[in-house]
Design an enzyme around this catalytic site. Structure first.
Site, short mmCIF file in Angstrom:
data_model
loop_
_atom_site.label_atom_id
_atom_site.label_comp_id
_atom_site.label_asym_id
_atom_site.label_seq_id
_atom_site.Cartn_x
_atom_site.Cartn_y
_atom_site.Cartn_z
N HIS A 1 30.51 36.38 3.49
CA HIS A 1 31.58 36.75 2.55
C HIS A 1 31.36 38.21 2.16
O HIS A 1 30.41 38.51 1.42
CB HIS A 1 31.57 35.84 1.34
CG HIS A 1 31.85 34.41 1.66
ND1 HIS A 1 31.34 33.35 0.94
CD2 HIS A 1 32.62 33.86 2.64
CE1 HIS A 1 31.78 32.21 1.46
NE2 HIS A 1 32.55 32.50 2.49
N GLU B 1 30.47 39.70 -1.36
CA GLU B 1 29.20 39.30 -1.98
C GLU B 1 28.11 40.30 -1.58
O GLU B 1 27.18 40.00 -0.84
CB GLU B 1 28.87 37.87 -1.58
CG GLU B 1 29.93 36.89 -2.10
CD GLU B 1 29.83 35.50 -1.50
OE1 GLU B 1 28.84 35.20 -0.81
OE2 GLU B 1 30.77 34.70 -1.71
N HIS C 1 24.13 34.55 -0.20
CA HIS C 1 25.48 34.66 -0.78
C HIS C 1 25.43 35.11 -2.23
O HIS C 1 24.37 35.36 -2.80
CB HIS C 1 26.19 33.30 -0.71
CG HIS C 1 26.67 32.92 0.65
ND1 HIS C 1 27.97 33.06 1.05
CD2 HIS C 1 26.01 32.38 1.70
CE1 HIS C 1 28.10 32.63 2.29
NE2 HIS C 1 26.91 32.21 2.72
N GLU D 1 22.28 31.53 -3.49
CA GLU D 1 23.36 32.09 -4.29
C GLU D 1 22.79 32.96 -5.40
O GLU D 1 21.81 32.58 -6.07
CB GLU D 1 24.21 30.98 -4.91
CG GLU D 1 24.90 30.06 -3.91
CD GLU D 1 26.13 30.69 -3.27
OE1 GLU D 1 26.50 31.82 -3.66
OE2 GLU D 1 26.73 30.03 -2.40
#
Length: 374
Positions: free
Chosen positions: A166, A169, A259, A335
């Site tokens: 992504h 990010e 991420h 994350e």
């Protein structure tokens, strides 16, 4: 100077509705170039030195993750190297409002500290300069940019680490800076252990097209890479096809996909518990890695994260689930927050590039501790 807002540069993203008066600047976030996702913004304001500016991003209500705007503070920089948080950021009436008085003629605002294509190429050149690192181009993006894969280590245990599926990010590639820098520069026991026992394959940016377009989640064709594993086509998502082909040649025993999360103000890991045939060994490896990472970094925690998928319910088009199932390995998604680490807040910078790098460096210790079990 005339007040001006512009985003016609690498990673830039903003739509200007009105920018005549500093107290009434009306903006919107542009959608990803071939999809309806949007949340990433990055623009330059000039001609407002010493003036109280009120910038309203008017379409945040319908962004990809509207809950992510709660308690969020925008990032700003005068030199694009040192980023700070704008305290006068608030989310009211479904709009993101940034109130700030610039101290210089030129200032940049962004959703998170950007990571440019130029920096990517500078770092790749640095990493491959006499550090025991080799570079392989494992494929190309839709628009022909290279998918750079760094290889290092001499062991039998294969580890894959990928980032920026992504593109918005950006904290993922800042994390890579710390991770790789420790592997090539730090002469400590964790680094020596890992490089002796493991062979690492590292892809710092899987989505270079989306990165340069200023997209949040998709590539140049509008494909969300982390929903394309096992179903990608050459036309729409060659990035994932190329990465799988490279993994098939060197199957991972550990795969870490890095991420950022818009909503949760924590650093955490999501595993692959929901895949068919999830094994006791995979579960034990995950438990041990989480423990080792928590011990290595004060910024990592295990109390808050995503709900665990029920057995057999995992989405196998996501990297972590696909790789865990295909290669019977420990596979995880890391994350990091767009906001701050609520457990260790820093009002001035929030979660920052430097802190991402520190978390990346700490991952070396966790991997070194676990490598014999993989």
């Amino acid at each position: 100077m005339t007040l001006m807002i512009n985003s016609a540069f690498d990673g830039g993203n903003i739509v200007v509705h009105e920018a005549k008066e500093p107290g009434n600047i009306r903006l919107a976030i542009r959608k990803d170039n071939a999809s309806d996702f949007y949340q990433w913004f990055y623009y330059r304001l000039t001609g407002a030195k010493g003036q109280a500016c009120r910038m309203v991003l008017e379409n945040t209500k319908d962004s990809a993750f509207p809950d992510g705007w709660k308690d969020y503070k925008a990032c700003a920089s005068y030199d694009r190297k040192n980023w700070f948080r704008v305290e006068g950021t608030k989310y009211e009436n479904d709009k993101l409002i940034i109130e700030h008085t610039p101290e210089q003629d030129s200032i940049y605002y962004a959703y998170f500290a950007p990571y440019s294509a130029e920096r990517h190429h500078d770092r790749i050149a640095h990493y491959t300069g006499d550090h025991g690192v080799s570079l392989k181009v494992i494929g190309h993006s839709v628009e022909g940019q290279t998918l750079d894969c760094l290889e290092m280590g001499e062991g039998d245990t294969t580890i894959w680490v990928i980032a920026r599926q992504h593109p918005g990010e950006t904290m993922a590639e800042w994390w890579m800076d710390g991770f790789i820098s420790r592997l090539i520069e730090a002469n400590d026991e964790a680094t020596k252990t890992l490089l002796k026992k493991a062979k690492l394959f590292i892809v710092p940016n899987m989505n270079p097209d989306g990165s340069t377009h200023g997209n949040l989640r998709t590539n140049a064709k509008g494909a969300n890479l982390n929903r394309e594993w096992g179903v990608a086509t050459k036309e729409n998502c060659p990035e994932v096809l190329a990465t799988i082909a490279a993994m098939d040649k060197n199957p991972p025993r550990l795969c870490l996909d890095v991420h950022g999360d818009e909503n949760l103000p924590y650093n955490f890991i999501a595993g692959a518990e929901g895949i068919p045939g999830y094994t006791e060994k995979q579960a034990k490896n995950l438990e041990d890695f989480l423990s080792a990472y928590k011990k290595a970094s004060p910024d990592f925690q295990t109390e808050v994260g995503y709900p665990t998928s029920k057995p057999g319910d995992a989405n196998l088009t996501m990297c972590t689930n696909f790789t865990a199932h295909r290669y019977d390995c420990l596979s995880m998604t890391l994350e990091m927050p767009f906001k701050d680490n609520a457990n260790r807040p820093d009002k001035a910078v929030g979660w920052s590039p430097e802190r991402c790098g520190e978390l990346g460096a700490s991952a070396v210790e966790a991997m070194a501790e676990l490598v014999d079990q993989l």
